[in-house]
Design an enzyme around this catalytic site. Structure first.
Site, mmCIF file in Angstrom:
data_model
loop_
_atom_site.group_PDB
_atom_site.id
_atom_site.type_symbol
_atom_site.label_atom_id
_atom_site.label_comp_id
_atom_site.label_asym_id
_atom_site.label_seq_id
_atom_site.Cartn_x
_atom_site.Cartn_y
_atom_site.Cartn_z
ATOM 1 N N GLN A 38 18.681 -16.232 2.162
ATOM 2 C CA GLN A 38 18.237 -15.373 3.298
ATOM 3 C C GLN A 38 18.834 -16.300 4.606
ATOM 4 O O GLN A 38 17.760 -16.926 4.597
ATOM 5 C CB GLN A 38 16.308 -15.750 3.605
ATOM 6 C CG GLN A 38 15.718 -14.673 4.487
ATOM 7 C CD GLN A 38 14.364 -15.000 4.267
ATOM 8 O OE1 GLN A 38 13.761 -16.061 3.673
ATOM 9 N NE2 GLN A 38 13.249 -13.579 3.993
ATOM 10 N N GLY A 39 18.956 -14.888 5.842
ATOM 11 C CA GLY A 39 19.700 -15.424 6.995
ATOM 12 C C GLY A 39 18.337 -14.672 7.687
ATOM 13 O O GLY A 39 18.741 -13.407 8.152
ATOM 14 N N GLU A 97 7.996 -10.931 -0.852
ATOM 15 C CA GLU A 97 8.723 -12.343 -1.084
ATOM 16 C C GLU A 97 7.643 -12.866 -0.835
ATOM 17 O O GLU A 97 7.045 -13.684 -1.452
ATOM 18 C CB GLU A 97 9.358 -13.180 0.580
ATOM 19 C CG GLU A 97 9.267 -14.144 0.497
ATOM 20 C CD GLU A 97 10.249 -14.653 2.200
ATOM 21 O OE1 GLU A 97 10.220 -14.286 2.171
ATOM 22 O OE2 GLU A 97 10.025 -16.041 2.067
ATOM 23 N N GLU A 120 -0.926 -18.354 9.919
ATOM 24 C CA GLU A 120 -1.316 -17.782 11.138
ATOM 25 C C GLU A 120 -1.172 -16.376 11.316
ATOM 26 O O GLU A 120 -1.723 -15.572 11.882
ATOM 27 C CB GLU A 120 -1.177 -18.478 12.969
ATOM 28 C CG GLU A 120 -1.743 -20.384 12.102
ATOM 29 C CD GLU A 120 -1.472 -20.883 11.591
ATOM 30 O OE1 GLU A 120 0.006 -21.027 10.972
ATOM 31 O OE2 GLU A 120 -1.369 -22.653 11.026
HETATM 32 C C1 LIG Z 1 10.783 -25.541 3.501
HETATM 33 C C2 LIG Z 1 11.452 -23.467 4.290
HETATM 34 C C3 LIG Z 1 12.231 -22.800 3.959
HETATM 35 C C4 LIG Z 1 12.606 -21.687 4.199
HETATM 36 N N1 LIG Z 1 13.396 -20.565 3.629
HETATM 37 C C5 LIG Z 1 14.016 -20.033 4.855
HETATM 38 C C6 LIG Z 1 15.226 -19.119 5.090
HETATM 39 O O1 LIG Z 1 15.223 -19.471 3.984
HETATM 40 N N2 LIG Z 1 15.924 -18.220 5.343
HETATM 41 C C7 LIG Z 1 14.938 -17.767 6.487
HETATM 42 O O2 LIG Z 1 15.653 -16.991 7.226
HETATM 43 N N3 LIG Z 1 13.954 -18.648 6.864
HETATM 44 C C8 LIG Z 1 13.638 -19.885 6.291
HETATM 45 N N4 LIG Z 1 12.256 -20.616 6.285
HETATM 46 C C9 LIG Z 1 11.813 -20.536 7.910
HETATM 47 C C10 LIG Z 1 10.455 -19.891 8.385
HETATM 48 O O3 LIG Z 1 10.174 -18.201 7.515
HETATM 49 C C11 LIG Z 1 9.893 -19.919 9.485
HETATM 50 O O4 LIG Z 1 10.286 -21.682 9.580
HETATM 51 C C12 LIG Z 1 8.446 -19.636 9.449
HETATM 52 O O5 LIG Z 1 8.615 -18.367 9.745
HETATM 53 C C13 LIG Z 1 7.790 -20.164 11.023
HETATM 54 O O6 LIG Z 1 8.780 -19.927 12.478
HETATM 55 P P1 LIG Z 1 9.178 -21.436 13.057
HETATM 56 O O7 LIG Z 1 9.560 -22.555 12.190
HETATM 57 O O8 LIG Z 1 9.670 -21.089 14.349
HETATM 58 O O9 LIG Z 1 7.773 -21.532 13.954
HETATM 59 P P2 LIG Z 1 7.206 -21.088 15.102
HETATM 60 O O10 LIG Z 1 6.931 -19.425 15.142
HETATM 61 O O11 LIG Z 1 7.626 -21.312 16.224
HETATM 62 O O12 LIG Z 1 5.436 -21.996 14.550
HETATM 63 C C14 LIG Z 1 4.900 -22.914 15.223
HETATM 64 C C15 LIG Z 1 3.349 -22.848 15.005
HETATM 65 O O13 LIG Z 1 2.829 -22.007 15.869
HETATM 66 C C16 LIG Z 1 2.391 -21.173 14.614
HETATM 67 N N5 LIG Z 1 2.202 -19.758 15.108
HETATM 68 C C17 LIG Z 1 2.995 -18.391 16.001
HETATM 69 N N6 LIG Z 1 2.798 -17.927 16.346
HETATM 70 C C18 LIG Z 1 1.264 -17.746 16.554
HETATM 71 C C19 LIG Z 1 1.168 -16.312 16.895
HETATM 72 N N7 LIG Z 1 0.944 -15.804 17.072
HETATM 73 N N8 LIG Z 1 -0.564 -16.881 16.877
HETATM 74 C C20 LIG Z 1 -0.911 -17.926 16.303
HETATM 75 N N9 LIG Z 1 -0.571 -18.253 15.480
HETATM 76 C C21 LIG Z 1 1.123 -18.484 16.149
HETATM 77 C C22 LIG Z 1 2.699 -20.754 13.006
HETATM 78 O O14 LIG Z 1 2.334 -20.389 12.551
HETATM 79 C C23 LIG Z 1 2.873 -22.381 13.646
HETATM 80 O O15 LIG Z 1 1.959 -22.651 12.635
HETATM 81 C C24 LIG Z 1 12.038 -21.668 6.284
HETATM 82 C C25 LIG Z 1 11.416 -23.158 6.061
HETATM 83 C C26 LIG Z 1 11.058 -23.357 5.726
HETATM 84 C C27 LIG Z 1 9.666 -24.751 6.271
#
Ligand SMILES: Cc1cc2nc3c(=O)[nH]c(=O)nc-3n(C[C@H](O)[C@H](O)[C@H](O)COP(=O)(O)OP(=O)(O)OC[C@H]3O[C@@H](n4cnc5c(N)ncnc54)[C@H](O)[C@@H]3O)c2cc1C
Lengths: 404, 355
Positions: free
Chosen positions: A136-137, A253, A387
């Site tokens: 998934q990209g 998903e 969140e």
């Molecule tokens: C083990 C693992 C596997 C993954 N696999 C994939 C994959 O295969 N393909 C893919 O595309 N992605 C993948 N992901 C990515 C995952 O979807 C993202 O990590 C996730 O969407 C959160 O984005 P971020 O890491 O940028 O955190 P951020 O968006 O920076 O968030 C940081 C924190 O702030 C909180 N936050 C952000 N915005 C708000 C808001 N508006 N209100 C309240 N709280 C907020 C979040 O909930 C989080 O706790 C994976 C992640 C992990 C950890």
């Protein structure tokens, strides 16, 4: 749970049930009974034994790994009741589904809804046979929770797109054959500028760099795309329609992450009370001696059961044509919480034995528990963090306004 | 912050400066990757010795500074902030056992070496995976000690053991009859199984001394946990102010602001409880045991909360080994388990208060 001793005569699906029993008897290798699905390992592909291979091939050819998908694309073509019978019969003999991954969980269902006839013909049968691994990209360094701010760009070059940019946290990227990606095809619009594109992972210009997790394994990658040529045929839906399709995929998903298939696995294994007695002994009345721990185990157990009941209620409500149940919106968060509570309680019960990293002095189960605990911290982050789910519940379900 | 005297203030500032300059979290990462057998950076430990930290609770006549537990706690708090791996807490706890119980000869033999940082010492109490000082099978007959201790902190390198036996606390100095097997745990620190097979042992005191020494070790650990919680919180707070999603810093989201406010609140309570325990020890108060259980229970719960939230609020990056969040999470769990977790100390607190 339905009993294995269903009265065949009273069962309207008796013929089908017989067919399933016979087929399982002929095709499920007895030596695999009750084993774990070797292919469900989060750390990547494992060596498959000849029995594993045979089982996977048989299920793939029969289409029962994706039993509800249409027959013409290699699915089982079964209705709900038949799927239930299949699961019951598989459980009865300790069989498990060897066909899985992101293709089955989310990409397949999405393509069945939004793909062209040619795309379905090309991709669905291979997923049904478990032959092609998809990744998934979606996420990018600057686009996690705020997915719509993604930057990876697909430039229209007539017969193909030229793709440049970076994805991150790509689970299984290093083992995947193909990637379903959200890309920007228009920089002037936010949501409407996004398209849903299928990219070969072995295409020239695709590079993956595995990233190590806190649990020690490296199941995901940074993925770089430099001048990657992607045929126009690989666009799913229309250009600019990617946000809608991509969100629909996220629904698939979330529902598969929160319950459905994984619920059974979530509650599998030793009950917490038994684990506690094994590690902490029992008092003279046969109870877990630590009252505080005992009460927290009860809370966890009650939460789990309420969750299982909610899963069942949601399924029944959906079936009775009342449309999707409001309860589905809470599933991802509750599922994540229960998974994490379970891991936390387990390591607490095991004490220092639940915190082993490697080497001597710990059983394989204990070492596994440490990793499960650490890996499990991700379930409240990926697939839409807790969140973000709460924001969705507040806005969409409760009708609350955005305060910003 | 506790009211500190001039010496304590100087000590704290010096420790903070040293930890930030000489032992940032990156130093822990390096140590973790290099995985030395002793489980800490020997050069850093030797600097700590030169700064006199190993002698903070050692009486002056044996070369220590006798600054007391609040002072020791200040130093451990600073080390905890950066996850600095050192045998300081273990050595200090063992030194206290020796200072309180051993013969003058043994004191003169060991305490000056400990105070100079030349010798790593430790407590060997528990015989199972959870803290349970009531379940001890190790015994002594004819002056030799036999039994197996599990998860002994710094057990890989300690040259001196303060050991709990059925009838009290003993000192085992030397390697005859001592077998160590390292236990590699999630926090990448030193833990070992230590088997004593007819090792020469000198009696330090009865079960009361055992309890007392465990309380000292527990309070010292709580101080390390305070530093960890403080830094995990600060790192998270900084991150929320820099990470942009939805065109805004994460710190602008009220859902996150309130969580940070709650953690800050808990952290303040944790500080009071931990400093309260250290002060009770220094004052020799009769309710020290209660103060220690209060501190460890609250420290466990608060560090648990903050270390979990640290990973969660960092999102994907917090799940990677590249980031420090995982180090705090893993060490937090080990600290929670050592010397009794929150449940254990709530239970003990109830008992001490007669209900
Ligand atoms: C083990 C693992 C596997 C993954 N696999 C994939 C994959 O295969 N393909 C893919 O595309 N992605 C993948 N992901 C990515 C995952 O979807 C993202 O990590 C996730 O969407 C959160 O984005 P971020 O890491 O940028 O955190 P951020 O968006 O920076 O968030 C940081 C924190 O702030 C909180 N936050 C952000 N915005 C708000 C808001 N508006 N209100 C309240 N709280 C907020 C979040 O909930 C989080 O706790 C994976 C992640 C992990 C950890």
């Amino acid at each position: 749970m339905a009993s294995a001793e269903l009265d065949a005569a009273a069962d309207p699906l008796a013929t089908f049930r017989d067919e399933v029993r016979t087929w399982l008897a002929e095709n499920f290798p007895a030596s695999l009974r009750g084993k774990d699905n070797a292919m469900s390992a989060v750390d990547g592909p494992t060596e498959l034994s000849p029995e594993d291979e045979a089982w996977k091939t048989a299920m793939g050819e029969k289409g029962w790994g994706v039993p509800a998908w249409p027959r013409q694309y290699g699915g089982g073509g079964l209705d709900r009741a038949q799927v239930r019978v299949l699961h019951e019969e598989m459980a009865r003999v300790g069989a498990w589904n060897p066909i899985g991954g992101m293709g089955v969980m989310m990409f397949g269902p999405t393509l069945l809804e939004s793909g062209s006839e040619a795309q379905k013909q090309e991709h669905i049968p291979a997923i049904a046979r478990g032959e092609v691994r998809w990744c998934q990209g979606y996420s990018e360094p600057g686009a996690g929770s705020d997915l719509a701010s993604l930057q990876m760009f697909a430039e229209d070059r007539g017969d193909h797109y030229l793709v440049n940019g970076q994805k991150t946290w790509t689970s299984g990227g290093q083992w995947a054959d193909k990637c379903f990606a959200l890309v920007r095809t228009d920089k002037t619009k936010k949501h409407e500028g996004i398209s849903f594109l299928l990219i070969d992972m072995d295409a020239e210009g695709v590079e993956v760099k595995p990233i190590r997790l806190i649990s020690g394994s490296s199941p995901f990658c940074e993925t770089f795309f430099t001048n990657v040529r992607v045929p126009k045929d690989n666009l799913v839906g229309r250009e600019g329609e990617g946000w809608t399709i991509g969100k629909r995929l996220l629904q698939h998903e979330r529902s598969s992450l929160s319950g459905g298939g994984s619920a059974a696995r979530m509650f599998a294994g030793k009950p917490m009370g038994a684990l506690a007695k094994e590690y902490r002994g029992e008092d003279d009345q046969g109870r877990v001696p630590d009252q505080d721990l005992r009460m927290r185990i009860v809370r966890h157990e009650m939460d789990s059961r309420a969750f299982a009941l909610t899963l069942r209620r949601a399924a029944l409500e959906a079936k009775s044509n009342q449309g999707p149940s409001a309860a589905t919106s809470i599933m991802k968060n509750v599922g994540a919480r229960i998974t994490q509570d379970r891991a936390e309680l387990s390591i607490e019960i095991m004490g220092m034995n639940g915190l082993g990293w490697e080497g001597e002095g710990f059983s394989a189960d204990e070492l596994n528990q440490t990793r499960t605990w650490l890996w499990g911290k991700a379930v409240s982050i990926y697939g839409g963090s807790t969140e973000i789910q709460n924001n969705v519940i507040a806005k969409r379900i409760l009708g609350m306004l955005d305060h910003q | 912050m506790a009211v500190l005297n001039e010496e304590q203030t100087m000590l704290r500032d010096m420790a903070r400066e040293w930890a930030d300059n000489e032992a940032p979290v990156g130093a822990f990462r390096k140590m973790r990757n290099a995985a030395p057998a002793e489980g800490y950076d020997a050069a850093a430990w030797s600097e700590m010795g030169q700064m006199g930290w190993a002698g903070i609770v050692v009486p002056e006549e044996y070369g220590g500074s006798a600054f007391g537990y609040l002072s020791l706690g200040m130093v451990l708090e600073q080390l905890g902030r950066n996850l600095t791996a050192s045998p300081l807490a273990s050595t200090a706890a063992a030194a206290a056992g020796i200072a309180l119980g051993s013969s003058d000869t043994a004191k003169s033999a060991w305490l000056p070496k400990i105070a100079a940082g030349e010798l790593v010492a430790t407590l060997a109490i528990d015989e199972g995976p959870v803290h349970d000082p009531a379940r001890i099978a190790t015994s002594v007959s004819d002056g030799v000690l036999t039994g197996t201790k599990e998860f002994v902190a710094e057990g890989d390198s300690a040259a001196l053991f303060v050991v709990a036996a059925t009838d009290g606390l003993y000192l085992v100095a030397g390697d005859a009859g001592v077998t160590r097997s390292t236990r590699k745990m999630a926090d990448a620190r030193s833990h070992a199984q230590v088997r004593f097979d007819g090792a020469d042992a000198e009696k330090l005191g009865g079960p009361e001394l055992n309890t007392k020494v465990i309380d000292l070790a527990t309070a010292a650990l709580a101080a390390e946990m305070l530093g960890m919680a403080e830094q995990a919180f600060a790192t998270t707070n900084d991150y929320l102010k820099t990470r942009v999603q939805f065109g805004q810093q994460l710190s602008t989201f009220q859902a996150l602001q309130h969580r940070m406010a709650r953690m800050f609140t808990e952290l303040e309570l944790m500080r009071s409880a931990v400093e309260g325990a250290l002060e009770a020890i220094d004052a020799g108060r009769s309710d020290t045991d209660q103060a220690v259980s209060l501190a460890k229970a609250i420290a466990s719960d608060t560090l648990h909360l903050i270390s979990r939230e640290m990973v969660q609020l960092h999102g994907g990056i917090g799940m990677t080994d590249e980031h420090d969040a995982g180090f705090y999470l893993k060490r937090a769990r080990v600290c929670e388990t050592m010397w009794g977790n929150a449940a254990y100390h709530r239970e003990r607190f109830a008992r001490l208060n007669g209900y």
